[in-house]
Design an enzyme around this catalytic site. Structure first.
Site, PDB file in Angstrom:
ATOM      1  N   ARG A  76       0.834  -1.195   0.000  1.00  0.00           N
ATOM      2  CA  ARG A  76       0.000   0.000   0.000  1.00  0.00           C
ATOM      3  C   ARG A  76       0.874   1.253   0.000  1.00  0.00           C
ATOM      4  O   ARG A  76       1.885   1.312   0.681  1.00  0.00           O
ATOM      5  CB  ARG A  76      -0.874   0.028   1.254  1.00  0.00           C
ATOM      6  N   TYR A 135      -1.822  -3.097  -6.998  1.00  0.00           N
ATOM      7  CA  TYR A 135      -1.556  -3.953  -5.842  1.00  0.00           C
ATOM      8  C   TYR A 135      -2.583  -3.857  -4.717  1.00  0.00           C
ATOM      9  O   TYR A 135      -2.960  -2.747  -4.317  1.00  0.00           O
ATOM     10  CB  TYR A 135      -0.175  -3.627  -5.250  1.00  0.00           C
ATOM     11  N   LYS A 161      -9.524  -2.034   1.839  1.00  0.00           N
ATOM     12  CA  LYS A 161      -9.218  -0.936   2.750  1.00  0.00           C
ATOM     13  C   LYS A 161      -9.937   0.353   2.323  1.00  0.00           C
ATOM     14  O   LYS A 161     -10.402   1.125   3.157  1.00  0.00           O
ATOM     15  CB  LYS A 161      -7.706  -0.704   2.824  1.00  0.00           C
ATOM     16  N   HIS A 167     -10.526  -2.164  11.695  1.00  0.00           N
ATOM     17  CA  HIS A 167      -9.470  -3.032  11.163  1.00  0.00           C
ATOM     18  C   HIS A 167      -9.279  -4.196  12.138  1.00  0.00           C
ATOM     19  O   HIS A 167      -8.276  -4.260  12.851  1.00  0.00           O
ATOM     20  CB  HIS A 167      -8.190  -2.189  11.040  1.00  0.00           C
ATOM     21  N   SER A 207      -1.359  -3.781   9.958  1.00  0.00           N
ATOM     22  CA  SER A 207      -1.089  -4.753   8.897  1.00  0.00           C
ATOM     23  C   SER A 207       0.191  -5.534   9.190  1.00  0.00           C
ATOM     24  O   SER A 207       1.167  -4.977   9.688  1.00  0.00           O
ATOM     25  CB  SER A 207      -0.922  -4.029   7.559  1.00  0.00           C
ATOM     26  N   ALA A 208       0.150  -6.820   8.847  1.00  0.00           N
ATOM     27  CA  ALA A 208       1.306  -7.712   8.972  1.00  0.00           C
ATOM     28  C   ALA A 208       1.770  -7.887  10.422  1.00  0.00           C
ATOM     29  O   ALA A 208       2.964  -8.022  10.690  1.00  0.00           O
ATOM     30  CB  ALA A 208       2.451  -7.255   8.069  1.00  0.00           C
ATOM     31  N   CYS A 209       0.833  -7.878  11.365  1.00  0.00           N
ATOM     32  CA  CYS A 209       1.161  -8.159  12.776  1.00  0.00           C
ATOM     33  C   CYS A 209       0.466  -9.436  13.252  1.00  0.00           C
ATOM     34  O   CYS A 209       0.256  -9.624  14.449  1.00  0.00           O
ATOM     35  CB  CYS A 209       0.757  -6.988  13.668  1.00  0.00           C
ATOM     36  N   GLY A 210       0.062 -10.295  12.325  1.00  0.00           N
ATOM     37  CA  GLY A 210      -0.437 -11.611  12.722  1.00  0.00           C
ATOM     38  C   GLY A 210      -1.944 -11.720  12.885  1.00  0.00           C
ATOM     39  O   GLY A 210      -2.410 -12.653  13.535  1.00  0.00           O
ATOM     40  N   ASP A 233      -9.626  -9.545   8.992  1.00  0.00           N
ATOM     41  CA  ASP A 233      -9.042  -8.221   8.726  1.00  0.00           C
ATOM     42  C   ASP A 233      -9.977  -7.060   9.039  1.00  0.00           C
ATOM     43  O   ASP A 233      -9.521  -6.030   9.508  1.00  0.00           O
ATOM     44  CB  ASP A 233      -8.611  -8.153   7.254  1.00  0.00           C
ATOM     45  N   ARG A 258       1.524 -12.076  -0.903  1.00  0.00           N
ATOM     46  CA  ARG A 258       0.180 -12.332  -0.365  1.00  0.00           C
ATOM     47  C   ARG A 258      -0.487 -13.539  -1.003  1.00  0.00           C
ATOM     48  O   ARG A 258      -0.174 -13.923  -2.125  1.00  0.00           O
ATOM     49  CB  ARG A 258      -0.713 -11.114  -0.645  1.00  0.00           C
ATOM     50  N   TYR A 304       1.331 -17.474  18.175  1.00  0.00           N
ATOM     51  CA  TYR A 304       0.496 -18.393  17.388  1.00  0.00           C
ATOM     52  C   TYR A 304      -0.587 -19.044  18.263  1.00  0.00           C
ATOM     53  O   TYR A 304      -1.291 -18.353  18.984  1.00  0.00           O
ATOM     54  CB  TYR A 304       1.368 -19.403  16.640  1.00  0.00           C
ATOM     55  N   ASN A 354      -1.472 -18.091  21.854  1.00  0.00           N
ATOM     56  CA  ASN A 354      -2.183 -16.840  22.176  1.00  0.00           C
ATOM     57  C   ASN A 354      -3.556 -17.112  22.786  1.00  0.00           C
ATOM     58  O   ASN A 354      -4.143 -16.245  23.434  1.00  0.00           O
ATOM     59  CB  ASN A 354      -2.320 -15.967  20.919  1.00  0.00           C
TER      60      ASN A 354
HETATM   61  O1  SAT Z   1      -2.708  -4.198   0.889  1.00  0.00           O
HETATM   62  S1  SAT Z   1      -3.766  -4.425   1.886  1.00  0.00           S
HETATM   63  O2  SAT Z   1      -4.178  -3.142   2.470  1.00  0.00           O
HETATM   64  O3  SAT Z   1      -4.930  -5.044   1.280  1.00  0.00           O
HETATM   65  C1  SAT Z   1      -3.204  -5.423   3.098  1.00  0.00           C
HETATM   66  C2  SAT Z   1      -2.741  -4.688   4.280  1.00  0.00           C
HETATM   67  O4  SAT Z   1      -1.850  -3.854   4.194  1.00  0.00           O
HETATM   68  O5  SAT Z   1      -3.288  -4.969   5.354  1.00  0.00           O
HETATM   69 MN    MN Z   2      -5.247  -5.339   7.225  1.00  0.00          MN
END
Ligand code: SAT
Ligand code: MN
Length: 586
Positions: free
Chosen positions: A67, A195, A204, A224, A246-249, A275, A369, A494, A497
């Protein structure tokens, strides 16, 4: 029909502007021909259909892999309505700038018109959209991520009430890349990126930025957040929403498999969403959530049979992989963290020959992804199509913090929870362009996704809390990413948690103790079950340790951050901050 006219008019206008060679309407059927076309054009690679049925690989442009937050704009009439949390430009200026860029952008191409529904079709929570795009990749991803069908097309035509999403990959020029939102017009214009969150406009752009604005005006929340159901041995399911940047699991937590000792006792986890959550106050006065999406757009690296076996099972069918390694040996895919045996005959995410045993460079992009349909997930909640959603017991917020934040703590009350969520910080990841590992405040994990001034957003949260009253979910903060002095993660994360979520739910049921600390209510190390887990007590103590000096520094950063919202920041939150400062200095 006048309503249908709205759609037709808008599409005709877009055709006149973008000048495509032809127009194709997408209703979810006949997509095989499009896949073939994408393969012919080199936009997709068909993977080994015996091993990965229905799976394809796509490589995006090298300058288009995450993004682009600096290219993302909220265009409200008044600049203050977009707030310091957003890039802003006046709507008429942005429309003029982008009209010039869209002009003729689809010459020699096909325009696809995709009517789609966010949320279960017919649910009072759901919203409709139409994306116009010149990218087959976007069509195929939207077909996984949203609900697209003849019925949805009919609904859009009949109601005429939809978010207008205009997208073109144009030239993919970085200089002319814009992801512009016009919340006052229910419109999104995105150009020069193909993308993820820049181009799949249902995600988003609509389900968070536009929806958050609609939610403020209509009295609900677009967040989110993942949504999971935790089934206890008595067969009761309690639902939790959790927000992480984003990208924190989030995807891993949403698809969690309970540790063995929990499985033996009869615990189960059900995934409703990974998400985004849309939350409304139900007739019973509680907060109810739906997942507006229909698939998962998850981070690939690190996904394996230990970290997320459910995701691995899900992505072995009907999945589009983006920017992973193409294994030439058997025409499959590979990524860092999948196995210890990378392919020697590989093609990396950039499309270059790549030997995993000798190359110094990573083969898959860190933000590579998978796009995969929810229906393939083994632990998909049976409630996922419930038009009323699921009732939420707890709201959990979390970031990626090496030190400051402890493993878990609870807010004293709803307003304190809003304070905690509004000041949560996290280290940046590869999900957005720019430096990785920089700590920034990411309120509610929504800072890149809130379609209006976050000062007003916090006020809206406080207002929702007031309306919910005693029915409000309890609010918690977690941090799975705390590291020891050697820089290694202290908490196994994982599936483990669930141990923390067990304490969270026990608190909601009034069945667990907590100690009052300056930052909030915390468990004693003994309150977290370590049955069947090899975790020395000292580590748990370290995970729960609160370093007052670090927190004093933290409050200084919070003060600066709050100041940026000027008089839009609710006074209640300033009082909460002063309360924290006072408690820390005692
Ligand atoms: O690229 S996305 O916004 O769909 C994924 C993300 O960053 O959470
Ligand atoms: Mn997200």
């Amino acid at each position: 029909m006048e309503e249908n006219f709205k759609l037709k008019n808008w599409v005709s206008w877009a055709v006149e502007l973008c000048k495509p060679d032809n127009v194709v309407w997408i209703d979810g059927e006949g997509l095989d021909a499009l896949r073939e076309e994408a393969i012919e054009k080199g936009e997709l690679i068909r993977l080994n259909q015996e091993i990965l049925p229905g799976c394809y690989l796509h490589r995006s442009a090298i300058n288009d892999v995450a993004r682009s937050e600096d290219k993302t704009f909220i265009c409200t009439t008044a600049k203050e309505d977009a707030g310091p949390n957003n890039n802003w430009q006046a709507p008429e200026e942005m429309y003029a700038r982008l009209t010039a860029l869209f002009d003729g952008s689809m010459k020699g191409r096909t325009m696809y018109v995709i009517p789609f529904c966010m949320g279960p079709v017919g649910s009072p929570f759901s919203k409709l959209g139409v994306e116009i795009t010149d990218s087959i990749y976007v069509v195929l991803n939207m077909n996984i991520m949203t609900r697209i069908s003849k019925d949805v097309t009919k609904l859009v035509k009949n109601t005429g009430d939809f978010v207008k999403c205009l997208h073109s990959t144009a030239t993919l020029s970085l200089d002319d890349r814009f992801i512009a939102h016009f919340p006052e017009d229910n419109a999104i214009w995105s150009i020069n990126s193909g993308y993820g969150g820049n181009a799949l406009l249902g995600k988003k752009c609509f389900a968070l930025r536009i929806a958050s604005y609609q939610a403020k005006n209509e009295g609900w929340l677009a967040e989110h957040m993942l949504i999971i159901g935790i089934e206890n041995p008595q067969g009761e399911v309690h639902y939790v929403c959790a927000a992480f940047p984003s990208a924190c699991g989030k995807t891993n937590l949403a698809m969690l498999i309970p540790p063995e000792v929990y499985q033996e006792k009869g615990y189960k986890v059900w995934c409703v969403g990974d998400d985004i959550a849309w939350l409304r106050i139900g007739e019973d006065g509680r907060l109810w959530a739906i997942n507006p999406e229909n698939g998962y757009f998850g981070v690939v690296p690190g996904t394996n049979s230990v970290t997320n076996p459910n995701a691995l099972a899900t992505i072995s069918n009907d999945t589009i992989f983006t920017n992973v390694v193409h294994n030439q040996d058997d025409n499959t895919v590979w990524w860092e963290g999948l196995s210890k045996t990378p392919p020697t005959q590989g093609i990396n995410w950039k499309g270059e020959q790549w030997n995993g045993t000798t190359s110094q460079e990573k083969g898959a992009h860190p933000n590579s992804r998978f796009t995969t349909p929810a229906k393939n997930l083994p632990i998909l909640s049976p409630e996922v199509e419930n038009p009323n959603g699921v009732p939420i017991s707890a709201l959990v917020f979390g970031g990626r913090r090496a030190k400051t934040a402890p493993l878990v703590y609870q807010a004293r009350d709803f307003n304190h929870g809003v304070f905690i969520a509004s000041t949560m910080a996290s280290e940046t990841t590869a999900a957005q362009t720019g430096a990785v590992g920089v700590t920034r405040i990411d309120s509610m994990a929504m800072k890149p996704f809130c379609g209006y001034n976050m000062g007003d957003y916090f006020a809206h949260w406080l207002d929702m809390g007031e309306k919910l009253g005693d029915n409000a979910p309890k609010i918690f903060n977690v941090n799975w990413f705390r590291t020891g002095d050697n820089g290694k993660f202290l908490w196994p994360g994982y599936g483990e948690n669930l141990r923390i979520l067990e304490w969270v739910l026990a608190r909601c049921e009034g069945e667990a103790l907590a100690i009052d600390t300056p930052i909030g209510l915390m468990p004693n190390p003994d309150d977290i079950s370590t049955e069947g887990l090899d975790l020395p007590k000292e580590k748990l103590e370290e995970l729960l340790h609160v370093d007052k000096n670090l927190w004093v520094d933290e409050t200084a950063a919070m003060r600066e951050y709050y100041k940026s919202y000027g008089d839009r920041l609710p006074k209640v939150l300033w009082d909460e901050l002063s309360g924290l400062e006072n408690r820390l200095h005692l």
